[in-house]
Design a protein around this motif. Structure first.
Motif, PDB file in Angstrom:
ATOM      1  N   UNK A   1       3.483  11.200  -1.300  1.00  0.00           N
ATOM      2  CA  UNK A   1       3.050   9.828  -1.532  1.00  0.00           C
ATOM      3  C   UNK A   1       4.314   8.997  -1.722  1.00  0.00           C
ATOM      4  N   UNK A   2       4.550   8.097  -0.777  1.00  0.00           N
ATOM      5  CA  UNK A   2       5.781   7.296  -0.767  1.00  0.00           C
ATOM      6  C   UNK A   2       7.029   8.183  -0.862  1.00  0.00           C
ATOM      7  N   UNK A   3       6.994   9.320  -0.177  1.00  0.00           N
ATOM      8  CA  UNK A   3       8.142  10.218  -0.130  1.00  0.00           C
ATOM      9  C   UNK A   3       8.268  11.175  -1.293  1.00  0.00           C
ATOM     10  N   UNK A   4       7.370  11.078  -2.268  1.00  0.00           N
ATOM     11  CA  UNK A   4       7.401  11.961  -3.433  1.00  0.00           C
ATOM     12  C   UNK A   4       6.323  13.026  -3.283  1.00  0.00           C
ATOM     13  N   UNK A   5       6.669  14.317  -3.442  1.00  0.00           N
ATOM     14  CA  UNK A   5       5.650  15.362  -3.342  1.00  0.00           C
ATOM     15  C   UNK A   5       4.484  15.090  -4.286  1.00  0.00           C
ATOM     16  N   UNK A   6       3.267  15.148  -3.739  1.00  0.00           N
ATOM     17  CA  UNK A   6       2.085  14.808  -4.526  1.00  0.00           C
ATOM     18  C   UNK A   6       0.988  15.862  -4.461  1.00  0.00           C
TER      19      UNK A   6
ATOM     20  N   UNK B   1       0.827  -1.195   0.000  1.00  0.00           N
ATOM     21  CA  UNK B   1       0.000   0.000   0.000  1.00  0.00           C
ATOM     22  C   UNK B   1       0.866   1.251   0.000  1.00  0.00           C
ATOM     23  N   UNK B   2       0.480   2.237  -0.795  1.00  0.00           N
ATOM     24  CA  UNK B   2       1.239   3.486  -0.795  1.00  0.00           C
ATOM     25  C   UNK B   2       1.079   4.200   0.548  1.00  0.00           C
ATOM     26  N   UNK B   3       2.084   4.981   0.911  1.00  0.00           N
ATOM     27  CA  UNK B   3       2.063   5.733   2.161  1.00  0.00           C
ATOM     28  C   UNK B   3       1.888   7.212   1.862  1.00  0.00           C
ATOM     29  N   UNK B   4       0.848   7.798   2.413  1.00  0.00           N
ATOM     30  CA  UNK B   4       0.585   9.224   2.261  1.00  0.00           C
ATOM     31  C   UNK B   4       0.942   9.907   3.568  1.00  0.00           C
ATOM     32  N   UNK B   5       1.725  10.961   3.468  1.00  0.00           N
ATOM     33  CA  UNK B   5       2.033  11.757   4.656  1.00  0.00           C
ATOM     34  C   UNK B   5       1.808  13.224   4.325  1.00  0.00           C
ATOM     35  N   UNK B   6       1.401  13.973   5.327  1.00  0.00           N
ATOM     36  CA  UNK B   6       1.188  15.417   5.185  1.00  0.00           C
ATOM     37  C   UNK B   6       1.978  16.083   6.297  1.00  0.00           C
TER      38      UNK B   6
END
Length: 95
Positions: A63-68, A2-7
Motif C-alpha cells: 500500500x503506497x509502497x509499504x508492505x501491507x 487515493x492510496x495505491x495498492x499493488x500486488x
C-alpha cells in the motif's frame, strides 16, 4: 490522494517481511481460534522457516509502497487414494 495498492510476486529478499506479516497476523487473529496458549517465539520461528523456503508461492501486497499483506497459495497435493483442497492463506499486517 487515493492510496495505491499493488500486488506482486514475492522475491527471496522479501522473506523477512513476509515472515513478520505472517507471524503478526497469526498472533493477532488466528490465535483466538486455538484453545491452547501459543508461544509467540514458536509462531515467529515457524513463519520465518515457511517463508524462507516457500516464498515462491507468495505474493506481497503493498500500500503506497509499504508492505501491507500477503497471499500464500499452492496447488493441492494429492495421493492416489485421496485429494485435498488447495492450501490457501491470505494475511494482512495488523494496524
Amino acid at each position: 490522494m487515493n492510496p495505491t495498492l499493488s500486488i506482486r510476486p514475492a522475491r527471496a529478499g522479501d522473506a523477512p517481511t513476509l515472515a513478520r506479516i505472517m507471524g503478526e497476523t497469526f498472533l493477532a487473529d488466528q490465535a483466538r481460534y486455538i484453545p491452547e496458549p501459543l508461544d509467540p517465539a514458536s509462531i515467529r520461528d515457524y513463519s520465518r522457516a515457511l517463508t524462507a523456503r516457500r516464498w515462491q508461492a507468495i505474493a506481497l501486497a503493498e500500500l503506497d509502497g509499504t508492505p501491507a499483506g500477503m497471499i500464500y497459495a499452492e496447488a493441492p497435493r494429492s495421493t492416489p487414494s485421496t485429494s485435498s483442497p488447495p492450501s490457501n492463506a491470505a494475511a494482512s499486517a495488523p494496524p
